[in-house]
Enzyme design. Structure first.
Site, short mmCIF file in Angstrom:
data_model
loop_
_atom_site.label_atom_id
_atom_site.label_comp_id
_atom_site.label_asym_id
_atom_site.label_seq_id
_atom_site.Cartn_x
_atom_site.Cartn_y
_atom_site.Cartn_z
CD GLU A 101 13.57 -3.10 -87.82
OE1 GLU A 101 12.73 -2.57 -88.58
OE2 GLU A 101 14.74 -2.63 -87.69
CG HIS A 155 19.49 3.63 -79.93
ND1 HIS A 155 18.97 4.82 -80.37
CD2 HIS A 155 19.99 3.02 -81.04
CE1 HIS A 155 19.16 4.94 -81.69
NE2 HIS A 155 19.77 3.86 -82.12
CD GLN A 187 21.45 -2.33 -86.20
OE1 GLN A 187 21.07 -1.20 -86.47
NE2 GLN A 187 22.16 -3.05 -87.04
#
Lengths: 377, 325
Positions: free
Chosen positions: B60, B129, B82
């Protein structure tokens, strides 16, 4: 005499910095100014310009440091001892190439044509500073000459240089990007990411590491267990060159080879210039607290400026009278630049709010208006 | 007009942007051949290839740092992170670099860059997430922060973001990616950044929210209406700069304000809105400002449904401020 020198030069072997490799040391001129390998033909006047630029930077740095000691500017970081690696590498890039500098590449900005008054004004941070006093001294930006604004966090420009080089590929252009960093920066994640991405993309970028052996107070031996910094390049699938950073001609020749290679589309190179920071990290630092001054003495004898001068004098291209005249003119230029900018007022209050966004958004209009009206803000 | 999910609308916006301007490039993890883990970049690599749709190394930091370099050079990079939870290795590039370049260079180096990232809960992904991290970015001058809640806004705001010159953190509430379809204009159009959307007009209680909490609040407003409380629901859409005028106008009308965010409570964006209401509309307020939020805990895996505000929690707050006297 000239004939004899020519014969001597003819006996010297031509050395390819790529063959010297990442654990050797590419050098053309030794600390006494003697050629140890053939100096390839240089563009007209370049060798003399190098000495002039080095002398100028040494004088400018000393004057700027004096201004800081006198309380006239807030901070300064000199490049003393590194003028050879700074200018030798910087000169290898074309005017249209992009430079992502680290802290000690101000001389590259001037080499590329940044006006001296803009350089000095940036250190004063006043109304004549093109960047409106928004950063501490030595954080120059010169858009017209593609000298990209730097920040203080270490190594962030390494990934940016890789990205700009990728953009050159995307648009099908022929520029090369310079990505500078110091030895301390090689420990950052940004360094790894930048070299890794550039390697994968085969991007037209040349990473130049000025290994001055000290990251403020931490010696390079505490940064890495690698034999050299240049050897790190191997892991990213690119050549690593290791150059005597106090040999301005070697820095130029090696970097130029890397720039030409990148421009041919053959990918990135990492150039380690082994040099030494003769001064403190900055005006806020006192190196006598953490390093043995006998080490600095050794490196004073390897001063890139003395070495290049000795080489030029040996070639009959420089002498004391010329140096005296040059330094007098340089001193006057610096004095004039300081005089031209020092009296300027602080930047206008409006500049606190402008350039945060392309246009002033409502919340900044509100804050600016409240400040102007003396309302709670 | 075609009907699209938010995911299809994001994908459509990228197709339109890349066809319109060669300087638009995408980079990220798995965005090429695979088309992204959610499919947001489907079909783009096939059309534009490696130079404009870049499957990058897994970093990243590298994605965002190189995107900054591309933006400075003159491209319009659209990096994908992502999951927003993975953005932190590149945080320095966002906060210290892309947000500061225009300012620190005296306007010489604008840094257009639209960082797309799926945000918030909704896929049973645990805290790595699922988090709503918008406050970190809203606290950074120089950034724009956008979070659409409808397919049409997702497309129109993504196009507006790509074709302006400030860096944007473009947060896509993944819970709404396939939440439902909406008619969305074909081709190029923009939805103006910085303007709130009135989801539902009313005069009893103002509810302000954004992202995945919008449909939750719609359900709560529906239930409130059944109980005789008229809710005016605003979807902020842009979090920086944000539409304070729209919020204050509604508060001046209703005198009652409920703020709903999925993010943790302390120093969430609701706090800034509450402070602004207190500064500029205190005379209109007839009840304490109520906040409904995630808790000051990590985002849980099994108890996600307890952590995230639901329609009942929002309704409780609406009823509390509506009855307050």
């Amino acid at each position: 005499m000239a004939k004899a020198a020519g014969k001597a030069a003819a006996r010297l072997a031509t050395v390819d910095p790529y063959e010297v490799g990442p654990t050797g040391l590419f050098r053309l001129v030794d600390p006494d100014g003697r050629e140890v390998a053939a100096v390839p033909p240089l563009p007209d006047g370049l060798a003399v310009r190098f000495l002039e630029a080095m002398l100028f930077q040494r004088a400018l740095d000393q004057r700027m440091l004096n201004l800081q000691r006198q309380g006239r500017i807030g901070f300064y970081g000199t490049a003393k001892g590194q003028e050879g690696s700074t200018l030798g590498t910087g000169a290898a890039f074309e005017a249209d190439d992009w430079v992502f500098p680290a802290l000690r590449e101000g001389a590259v900005a001037l080499w590329r044509g940044m006006p001296l008054e803009a350089y000095v004004a940036q250190c004063f941070g006043n109304a004549k500073d093109p960047t409106h006093g928004r950063q501490m001294p030595c954080h120059y930006s010169d858009g017209p000459r593609h000298y990209v604004s730097l920040s203080s966090p270490i190594a962030t420009q390494v990934t940016q240089a890789a990205g700009a080089a990728r953009a050159v590929q995307v648009l099908g252009r022929k520029q090369v990007v310079a990505g500078y960093c110091g030895d301390g920066a090689t420990s950052e994640g940004e360094f790894h990411a930048g070299l890794n991405f550039a390697g994968v993309w085969k991007a037209p970028v040349v990473f130049v590491c000025q290994n001055n052996q000290w990251a403020i107070s931490v010696p390079v031996q505490k940064q890495t267990a690698s034999e050299t910094l240049a050897v790190k390049a191997v892991a990213y699938g690119m050549p690593g060159l290791r150059v005597d950073g106090n040999d301005v001609l070697a820095c130029y020749v090696a970097t130029k080879a890397a720039v030409d290679r990148a421009r041919r589309g053959e990918g990135p190179t990492f150039v380690e210039c082994l040099t030494y920071r003769l001064g403190g990290h900055s005006s806020s630092d006192d190196p006598t607290k953490y390093r043995d001054e006998s080490e600095a003495k050794v490196w004073e004898a390897r001063d890139p400026l003395l070495r290049h001068r000795a080489w030029l004098v040996g070639k009959g291209m420089w002498d004391d009278a010329r140096e005296e005249a040059f330094l007098a003119a340089a001193g006057k230029r610096i004095t004039d630049a300081i005089a031209a900018v020092e009296a300027a007022p602080p930047p206008a209050t409006d500049t606190l709010f402008s350039d945060v966004y392309a246009t002033l958004p409502p919340h900044l209009v509100d804050q600016k208006d409240r400040l102007a009206r003396g309302e709670p803000v | 007009m075609p009907e699209m999910t938010m995911l299809q609308a994001v994908n459509d916006a990228l197709h339109v942007a890349m066809a319109k301007d060669d300087r638009v490039v995408l980079l990220g993890e798995d965005i090429g051949k695979k088309g992204g883990v959610f499919g947001a970049t489907a079909g783009l690599w096939d059309k534009y290839g490696d130079l404009r749709v870049m499957d990058t190394p897994l970093s990243e930091n590298g994605i965002l740092g190189t995107a900054v370099g591309m933006g400075l050079y003159g491209l319009r990079p659209v990096p994908e992170i992502q999951f927003l939870d993975f953005i932190y290795p590149g945080f320095d590039q966002i906060v210290s670099e892309m947000a500061k370049f225009r300012y620190r260079s005296g306007g010489e180096y604008p840094c257009p860059c639209v960082v797309r990232s799926p945000s918030g809960g909704g896929i049973k992904g645990g805290h790595y997430h699922s988090q709503s991290a918008e406050s970190y970015f809203i606290h950074t001058p120089g950034l724009r922060v956008v979070m659409p809640s409808t397919p049409r806004d997702a497309k129109g705001m993504l196009l507006a973001s790509i074709f302006q010159d400030d860096p944007v953190i473009f947060l896509e509430p993944k819970a709404l990616y396939r939440h439902g379809k909406q008619e969305v204009e074909s081709g190029y159009f923009e939805v103006e950044l910085g303007k709130a959307r009135v989801v539902r007009a009313g005069d009893g209680v103002t509810v302000v929210t954004w992202g995945a909490m919008v449909p939750v609040c719609e359900a709560a407003a529906e239930k409130a209406a059944e109980k005789g409380v008229s809710v005016e629901l605003l979807d902020l859409r842009s979090l920086l700069p944000w539409d304070a005028d729209a919020v204050l106008a509604s508060v001046r009308k209703t005198g009652r304000l409920v703020l709903v965010q999925e993010a943790p409570r302390t120093l969430g964006f609701a706090s800034e809105i509450a402070a602004t209401a207190a500064e500029k509309a205190i005379d209109s307020l007839r009840a304490p400002v109520a906040r409904v939020s995630g808790f000051d805990t990590p985002f849980p895996y099994t108890l996600e449904h307890v952590y995230k505000p639901d329609a009942q929690r929002v309704l409780n707050a609406i009823e509390f401020v509506a009855k307050y006297d």
